[in-house]
Design an enzyme around this catalytic site. Structure first.
Site, PDB file in Angstrom:
ATOM      1  NE  ARG A  84       0.381   1.594   4.306  1.00 11.73           N
ATOM      2  CZ  ARG A  84       1.032   2.708   4.563  1.00 11.73           C
ATOM      3  NH1 ARG A  84       0.910   3.755   3.777  1.00 11.73           N
ATOM      4  NH2 ARG A  84       1.829   2.787   5.591  1.00 11.73           N
ATOM      5  CG  PHE A 123       6.316  11.684   1.345  1.00 14.81           C
ATOM      6  CD1 PHE A 123       6.161  11.770   2.723  1.00 14.81           C
ATOM      7  CD2 PHE A 123       5.517  10.787   0.639  1.00 14.81           C
ATOM      8  CE1 PHE A 123       5.238  10.971   3.388  1.00 14.81           C
ATOM      9  CE2 PHE A 123       4.593   9.981   1.298  1.00 14.81           C
ATOM     10  CZ  PHE A 123       4.455  10.083   2.672  1.00 14.81           C
ATOM     11  CB  ILE A 125       8.513  14.670   6.665  1.00 16.87           C
ATOM     12  CG1 ILE A 125       7.684  14.859   5.378  1.00 16.87           C
ATOM     13  CG2 ILE A 125       8.185  15.766   7.671  1.00 16.87           C
ATOM     14  CD1 ILE A 125       6.211  14.563   5.572  1.00 16.87           C
ATOM     15  CD1 TRP A 156      12.878   6.638  11.923  1.00 18.62           C
ATOM     16  CD2 TRP A 156      12.899   4.546  11.143  1.00 18.62           C
ATOM     17  NE1 TRP A 156      13.498   5.857  12.862  1.00 18.62           N
ATOM     18  CE2 TRP A 156      13.519   4.565  12.413  1.00 18.62           C
ATOM     19  CE3 TRP A 156      12.811   3.338  10.456  1.00 18.62           C
ATOM     20  CZ2 TRP A 156      14.035   3.412  13.011  1.00 18.62           C
ATOM     21  CZ3 TRP A 156      13.326   2.202  11.046  1.00 18.62           C
ATOM     22  CH2 TRP A 156      13.922   2.244  12.306  1.00 18.62           C
ATOM     23  CB  SER A 158       8.195   4.720   3.016  1.00 15.61           C
ATOM     24  OG  SER A 158       7.774   4.470   4.344  1.00 15.61           O
ATOM     25  NE  ARG A 270      -6.454 -26.602  16.737  1.00 16.26           N
ATOM     26  CZ  ARG A 270      -5.469 -27.471  16.914  1.00 16.26           C
ATOM     27  NH1 ARG A 270      -5.107 -28.268  15.909  1.00 16.26           N
ATOM     28  NH2 ARG A 270      -4.852 -27.541  18.078  1.00 16.26           N
ATOM     29  CD  GLN A 281     -21.651 -19.089  25.166  1.00 11.36           C
ATOM     30  OE1 GLN A 281     -21.183 -18.819  26.275  1.00 11.36           O
ATOM     31  NE2 GLN A 281     -22.941 -19.238  24.962  1.00 11.36           N
ATOM     32  CG  MET A 282     -14.419 -17.928  26.163  1.00 14.29           C
ATOM     33  SD  MET A 282     -14.687 -16.281  26.896  1.00 14.29           S
ATOM     34  CE  MET A 282     -13.033 -15.633  26.908  1.00 14.29           C
ATOM     35  CD  GLU A 365       1.917   8.865   5.597  1.00 15.58           C
ATOM     36  OE1 GLU A 365       1.013   9.662   5.350  1.00 15.58           O
ATOM     37  OE2 GLU A 365       2.292   8.000   4.787  1.00 15.58           O
TER      38      GLU A 365
END
Length: 386
Positions: A84, A123, A125, A156, A158, A270, A281-282, A365
């Site tokens: 993405r 970009f 920043i 950092w 991307s 499973r 139920q859990m 971001e």
């Protein structure tokens, strides 16, 4: 209010889903294991028009808007959320920002290649000591008459070491705070002297998505590569982030959906004590919690996209979508790992990848704290909803 896709949006979503299943899904495990960025996928996305959203056809775009873009990106990110970043890195970052603030020459030179996938975009920043406080950045751009001279570093970023075109934000008036930031287009195919692009390999997740440190030492940038007015870079940056954050929101909602679909499938397959674990139920409570949050996240994302599509104030809605979808992704991935039990902790199933990738949305971001502040500030009337 219509909650369904139009026929065109259905076609776009199906096109993106088919592409993701055929071109991305077969390589997910291999690329995760090897931390490998498969550049040809970006080119193929461009060939299909999946990088041309929100861009007019005259500049190589597909002429389609936010709703189609989110519909397509949702399907791609559901298969592998690392991909993405290509939409934000190419379209909602550089291409759309150049379209809004660039000269005609800049638009003609850079946007078509970003839409076609000929260029990979980024970009820059964030710095080592400047994250949420964008105005505190230390990188400088000095006016040297016939060129700009960039000095400093970014962290950092991307796609920082794999991109061809990048927007870089720097101080042109260091004493002026937010009013002294400017934005520059850096063509890494033309500008290489003095630039060091260093891959960051040690990350918790998003392994096939390239992440980088950028170092600029007396890097000459042509005067015509200033994007928008001088010292208006902070405003440009905030405008851009209100667009690229849709990529974060969409990716997080898609990851939430992937975790839910996987958990439902596993709960039906499973068996324990003579019946599928989905009968307990859990497990049902966990699935119900995931479903509630997943539906809400998706609706928030498309609501923000609709507001953008109709040119209505969208900053608060975008931050809400990003924040809530991020929480849904993290919680959903965690619940999925519990439902899968010991197998969730193995590499045989994607639970570990979902959880690793989900956590980055809490920072990328704008941290969750920042988005809380944006939502509250607008609601309280302290800041306008742009």
């Amino acid at each position: 209010m219509d909650f369904g896709y139009t026929e065109d949006q259905k076609m776009i979503a199906e096109l993106a889903k088919d592409f993701a299943e055929k071109e991305i899904a077969p390589h997910v495990d291999e690329d995760e294991e090897n931390h490998f960025y498969r550049r040809e996928i970006l080119s193929k996305m461009g060939e299909l028009g999946l990088l041309g959203f929100n861009i007019p056809e005259e500049y190589g775009g597909n002429g389609l808007g936010w709703m189609e873009a989110v519909a397509a990106l949702y399907e791609i990110a559901k298969v592998h959320t690392s991909w993405r970043l290509s939409v934000s890195g190419n379209v909602w970052g550089p291409a759309l920002t150049i379209l809004e603030y660039g000269t005609e020459e800049q638009k003609q030179k850079y946007i078509p290649g970003l839409c076609s996938g000929e260029y990979a975009g980024s970009f820059a920043i964030t710095e080592a000591n400047s994250g949420s406080d964008v105005a505190s950045m230390k990188m400088t751009a000095k006016d040297c008459g016939d060129h700009w001279l960039l000095n400093g570093s970014k962290m950092w970023i991307s796609g920082g070491h794999t991109c061809d075109i990048g927007l870089v934000y720097a101080k042109t008036d260091p004493a002026a705070g937010a009013k002294g930031v400017s934005c520059f287009i850096v063509d890494y195919n033309e500008t290489t002297e003095g630039v060091s692009r260093i891959p960051i390999h040690k990350k918790v997740g998003m392994w096939p998505a390239p992440t980088s440190e950028l170092v600029f030492e007396d890097v000459k940038i042509p005067k015509e590569n200033l994007l928008g007015p001088l010292n208006k870079g902070f405003q440009i940056c905030m405008w851009m982030l209100n667009n690229t954050r849709m990529g974060c929101a969409t990716g997080a909602a898609a990851l939430s959906a992937a975790a839910l679909e996987g958990a439902v499938q596993y709960a039906n397959e499973r068996t324990q004590f003579g019946q599928p674990i989905g009968k307990f139920q859990m497990i049902q409570q966990q699935i119900a919690e995931m479903k509630l949050e997943d539906d809400a996240a998706k609706l928030m994302v498309f609501r923000a996209a609709w507001l953008k599509e109709n040119k209505l104030p969208s900053q608060q809605a975008t931050s809400m979508a990003k924040l809530f979808a991020c929480n849904a992704a993290v919680h959903g991935a965690n619940m999925a790992m519990k439902i899968y039990g010991s197998y969730g902790y193995s590499d045989e199933y994607p639970c570990g990848r979902w959880l690793r990738d989900a956590k980055q949305f809490e920072t990328l971001e704008g941290t969750s704290n920042i988005h809380m502040g944006i939502v509250a500030g607008i609601e309280l009337g302290y800041t306008p909803n742009r």
